[in-house]
Design a protein around this motif. Structure first.
Motif, PDB file in Angstrom:
ATOM      1  N   MET A   1       0.840  -1.176   0.000  1.00 23.98           N
ATOM      2  CA  MET A   1       0.000   0.000   0.000  1.00 23.98           C
ATOM      3  C   MET A   1       0.889   1.244   0.000  1.00 23.98           C
ATOM      4  O   MET A   1       1.822   1.343   0.781  1.00 23.98           O
ATOM      5  N   THR A   2       0.556   2.179  -0.863  1.00 22.30           N
ATOM      6  CA  THR A   2       1.302   3.436  -0.911  1.00 22.30           C
ATOM      7  C   THR A   2       0.738   4.418   0.117  1.00 22.30           C
ATOM      8  O   THR A   2      -0.386   4.243   0.618  1.00 22.30           O
ATOM      9  N   ARG A   3       1.471   5.454   0.367  1.00 24.36           N
ATOM     10  CA  ARG A   3       0.999   6.481   1.291  1.00 24.36           C
ATOM     11  C   ARG A   3      -0.272   7.124   0.749  1.00 24.36           C
ATOM     12  O   ARG A   3      -1.220   7.401   1.486  1.00 24.36           O
ATOM     13  N   GLN A   4      -0.314   7.365  -0.565  1.00 29.55           N
ATOM     14  CA  GLN A   4      -1.500   7.984  -1.176  1.00 29.55           C
ATOM     15  C   GLN A   4      -2.722   7.080  -1.017  1.00 29.55           C
ATOM     16  O   GLN A   4      -3.809   7.552  -0.702  1.00 29.55           O
ATOM     17  N   GLN A   5      -2.550   5.782  -1.222  1.00 30.10           N
ATOM     18  CA  GLN A   5      -3.662   4.840  -1.034  1.00 30.10           C
ATOM     19  C   GLN A   5      -4.123   4.837   0.426  1.00 30.10           C
ATOM     20  O   GLN A   5      -5.330   4.797   0.699  1.00 30.10           O
ATOM     21  N   ALA A   6      -3.178   4.880   1.342  1.00 31.77           N
ATOM     22  CA  ALA A   6      -3.525   4.910   2.768  1.00 31.77           C
ATOM     23  C   ALA A   6      -4.294   6.186   3.095  1.00 31.77           C
ATOM     24  O   ALA A   6      -5.291   6.155   3.826  1.00 31.77           O
ATOM     25  N   TRP A   7      -3.847   7.316   2.560  1.00 28.53           N
ATOM     26  CA  TRP A   7      -4.520   8.593   2.811  1.00 28.53           C
ATOM     27  C   TRP A   7      -5.955   8.561   2.269  1.00 28.53           C
ATOM     28  O   TRP A   7      -6.900   8.989   2.941  1.00 28.53           O
ATOM     29  N   GLU A   8      -6.118   8.048   1.057  1.00 27.60           N
ATOM     30  CA  GLU A   8      -7.464   7.962   0.468  1.00 27.60           C
ATOM     31  C   GLU A   8      -8.366   7.040   1.281  1.00 27.60           C
ATOM     32  O   GLU A   8      -9.548   7.334   1.476  1.00 27.60           O
ATOM     33  N   LEU A   9      -7.809   5.940   1.765  1.00 31.60           N
ATOM     34  CA  LEU A   9      -8.578   5.018   2.595  1.00 31.60           C
ATOM     35  C   LEU A   9      -8.978   5.693   3.912  1.00 31.60           C
ATOM     36  O   LEU A   9     -10.132   5.594   4.346  1.00 31.60           O
ATOM     37  N   LEU A  10      -8.064   6.390   4.532  1.00 32.19           N
ATOM     38  CA  LEU A  10      -8.379   7.110   5.766  1.00 32.19           C
ATOM     39  C   LEU A  10      -9.492   8.124   5.524  1.00 32.19           C
ATOM     40  O   LEU A  10     -10.452   8.210   6.299  1.00 32.19           O
ATOM     41  N   ARG A  11      -9.383   8.877   4.434  1.00 31.46           N
ATOM     42  CA  ARG A  11     -10.373   9.926   4.122  1.00 31.46           C
ATOM     43  C   ARG A  11     -11.748   9.349   3.781  1.00 31.46           C
ATOM     44  O   ARG A  11     -12.767  10.023   3.946  1.00 31.46           O
ATOM     45  N   LYS A  12     -11.794   8.118   3.347  1.00 25.08           N
ATOM     46  CA  LYS A  12     -13.071   7.453   3.052  1.00 25.08           C
ATOM     47  C   LYS A  12     -13.931   7.355   4.315  1.00 25.08           C
ATOM     48  O   LYS A  12     -15.157   7.423   4.248  1.00 25.08           O
ATOM     49  N   TYR A  13     -13.280   7.203   5.464  1.00 28.96           N
ATOM     50  CA  TYR A  13     -13.996   6.989   6.729  1.00 28.96           C
ATOM     51  C   TYR A  13     -13.808   8.111   7.745  1.00 28.96           C
ATOM     52  O   TYR A  13     -14.377   8.053   8.826  1.00 28.96           O
ATOM     53  N   ASN A  14     -13.009   9.111   7.417  1.00 32.31           N
ATOM     54  CA  ASN A  14     -12.704  10.190   8.362  1.00 32.31           C
ATOM     55  C   ASN A  14     -12.762  11.539   7.659  1.00 32.31           C
ATOM     56  O   ASN A  14     -12.102  11.730   6.637  1.00 32.31           O
ATOM     57  N   ALA A  15     -13.528  12.463   8.251  1.00 34.27           N
ATOM     58  CA  ALA A  15     -13.656  13.799   7.685  1.00 34.27           C
ATOM     59  C   ALA A  15     -13.367  14.896   8.706  1.00 34.27           C
ATOM     60  O   ALA A  15     -13.044  16.020   8.324  1.00 34.27           O
ATOM     61  N   GLU A  16     -13.481  14.587   9.990  1.00 32.66           N
ATOM     62  CA  GLU A  16     -13.290  15.591  11.037  1.00 32.66           C
ATOM     63  C   GLU A  16     -11.835  16.070  11.076  1.00 32.66           C
ATOM     64  O   GLU A  16     -10.918  15.249  11.169  1.00 32.66           O
ATOM     65  N   PRO A  17     -11.620  17.378  11.029  1.00 32.35           N
ATOM     66  CA  PRO A  17     -10.243  17.901  11.078  1.00 32.35           C
ATOM     67  C   PRO A  17      -9.453  17.398  12.297  1.00 32.35           C
ATOM     68  O   PRO A  17      -8.263  17.114  12.173  1.00 32.35           O
ATOM     69  N   PHE A  18     -10.109  17.273  13.443  1.00 34.35           N
ATOM     70  CA  PHE A  18      -9.410  16.783  14.635  1.00 34.35           C
ATOM     71  C   PHE A  18      -8.827  15.396  14.391  1.00 34.35           C
ATOM     72  O   PHE A  18      -7.665  15.133  14.713  1.00 34.35           O
ATOM     73  N   HIS A  19      -9.623  14.498  13.823  1.00 35.17           N
ATOM     74  CA  HIS A  19      -9.157  13.135  13.569  1.00 35.17           C
ATOM     75  C   HIS A  19      -8.079  13.094  12.487  1.00 35.17           C
ATOM     76  O   HIS A  19      -7.126  12.320  12.584  1.00 35.17           O
ATOM     77  N   LEU A  20      -8.238  13.924  11.467  1.00 40.44           N
ATOM     78  CA  LEU A  20      -7.238  13.958  10.391  1.00 40.44           C
ATOM     79  C   LEU A  20      -5.908  14.506  10.914  1.00 40.44           C
ATOM     80  O   LEU A  20      -4.845  13.960  10.604  1.00 40.44           O
ATOM     81  N   ARG A  21      -5.963  15.554  11.731  1.00 43.05           N
ATOM     82  CA  ARG A  21      -4.731  16.111  12.303  1.00 43.05           C
ATOM     83  C   ARG A  21      -4.042  15.065  13.186  1.00 43.05           C
ATOM     84  O   ARG A  21      -2.825  14.906  13.138  1.00 43.05           O
ATOM     85  N   HIS A  22      -4.825  14.354  13.987  1.00 43.69           N
ATOM     86  CA  HIS A  22      -4.240  13.326  14.848  1.00 43.69           C
ATOM     87  C   HIS A  22      -3.579  12.234  13.992  1.00 43.69           C
ATOM     88  O   HIS A  22      -2.454  11.818  14.278  1.00 43.69           O
ATOM     89  N   ALA A  23      -4.250  11.790  12.937  1.00 46.11           N
ATOM     90  CA  ALA A  23      -3.682  10.759  12.061  1.00 46.11           C
ATOM     91  C   ALA A  23      -2.379  11.229  11.425  1.00 46.11           C
ATOM     92  O   ALA A  23      -1.386  10.488  11.390  1.00 46.11           O
ATOM     93  N   LEU A  24      -2.362  12.463  10.940  1.00 45.49           N
ATOM     94  CA  LEU A  24      -1.152  13.013  10.319  1.00 45.49           C
ATOM     95  C   LEU A  24      -0.024  13.168  11.345  1.00 45.49           C
ATOM     96  O   LEU A  24       1.142  12.913  11.032  1.00 45.49           O
ATOM     97  N   THR A  25      -0.381  13.553  12.553  1.00 49.64           N
ATOM     98  CA  THR A  25       0.630  13.705  13.605  1.00 49.64           C
ATOM     99  C   THR A  25       1.228  12.353  13.965  1.00 49.64           C
ATOM    100  O   THR A  25       2.459  12.218  14.048  1.00 49.64           O
ATOM    101  N   VAL A  26       0.380  11.355  14.173  1.00 52.26           N
ATOM    102  CA  VAL A  26       0.894  10.034  14.519  1.00 52.26           C
ATOM    103  C   VAL A  26       1.707   9.454  13.358  1.00 52.26           C
ATOM    104  O   VAL A  26       2.746   8.825  13.575  1.00 52.26           O
ATOM    105  N   GLU A  27       1.284   9.725  12.121  1.00 52.11           N
ATOM    106  CA  GLU A  27       2.087   9.308  10.969  1.00 52.11           C
ATOM    107  C   GLU A  27       3.480   9.920  11.048  1.00 52.11           C
ATOM    108  O   GLU A  27       4.500   9.225  10.903  1.00 52.11           O
ATOM    109  N   GLY A  28       3.551  11.223  11.287  1.00 49.73           N
ATOM    110  CA  GLY A  28       4.841  11.912  11.361  1.00 49.73           C
ATOM    111  C   GLY A  28       5.704  11.406  12.505  1.00 49.73           C
ATOM    112  O   GLY A  28       6.917  11.226  12.351  1.00 49.73           O
ATOM    113  N   VAL A  29       5.083  11.162  13.646  1.00 44.74           N
ATOM    114  CA  VAL A  29       5.812  10.649  14.807  1.00 44.74           C
ATOM    115  C   VAL A  29       6.369   9.261  14.508  1.00 44.74           C
ATOM    116  O   VAL A  29       7.535   8.969  14.807  1.00 44.74           O
ATOM    117  N   MET A  30       5.557   8.418  13.888  1.00 47.28           N
ATOM    118  CA  MET A  30       6.013   7.060  13.583  1.00 47.28           C
ATOM    119  C   MET A  30       7.128   7.073  12.530  1.00 47.28           C
ATOM    120  O   MET A  30       8.081   6.293  12.625  1.00 47.28           O
TER     121      MET A  30
END
Length: 190
Positions: A1-30
């Motif tokens: 799975m590419t990062r773009q595919q993962a992002w699209e999959l995440l966005r399919k089920y998540n729209a709230e800015p709070f959740h998206l920011r948390h996902a991006l932050t945890v991605e960066g931390v990892m």
């Protein structure tokens, strides 16, 4: 799975800015943790990005609904196990095994607490946050009460780190990815 595919999959089920920011932050931390430890930063980052894929729409089925969503999106079993293991002893019995899974388990709650502490600062940033300020917020059980100190402490123990080492490493990781996260959120919020 590419990062773009993962992002699209995440966005399919998540729209709230709070959740998206948390996902991006945890991605960066990892990604930061992977780079510091000589692992595959792309894989660690994708796991961080997808770790809460089911939380926004199915909070009562967190880490239980995720395997179905991830399989439908083409994720491999290693990704699925890693994502689900961050719910160990909280909502599932899938114990973190790999160093990456242990770090995700430890850092997920901690990134939330650090993020909340940053919002209290005049700068709204982790760049000027000191460890002593984080310690003070951590000790105040009423502050960011939804961020489980028990999980953070169990995570530090799983990783073989002291709490202070985990706090500092996670703070460093959040500093390293903050600008990128802010830029991605600005694009989303346009």
């Amino acid at each position: 799975m590419t990062r773009q595919q993962a992002w699209e999959l995440l966005r399919k089920y998540n729209a709230e800015p709070f959740h998206l920011r948390h996902a991006l932050t945890v991605e960066g931390v990892m990604r930061y943790f992977a780079e510091q430890r000589g692992y595959d930063a792309d894989f660690w980052g994708i796991v961080g990005l997808l770790h809460d894929i089911d939380f926004e729409q199915w909070p009562e089925q967190h880490c239980i609904k995720a395997p179905e969503l991830l399989r439908e999106g083409g994720a491999d079993e290693a990704t699925i196990h890693a994502v689900c293991s961050h719910g160990w002893a909280i909502c599932v019995d899938i114990k973190p095994e790999h160093e990456m899974e242990k770090l995700l388990y430890a850092a997920d709650e901690l990134t939330g607490l650090i993020g909340a502490a940053a919002l209290m600062r005049p700068s709204k940033s982790v760049q000027d946050m000191e460890l002593k300020s984080l310690k003070k917020k951590y000790k105040d059980k009423k502050f960011a009460a939804g961020c489980s100190r028990e999980v953070i402490e169990r995570g530090a123990e799983l990783c073989g780190l002291t709490l202070e080492e985990l706090w500092q490493q996670t703070l460093d990781a959040m500093r390293a990815c903050e600008e990128s996260v802010n830029a991605q959120m600005a694009e989303i919020e346009k």
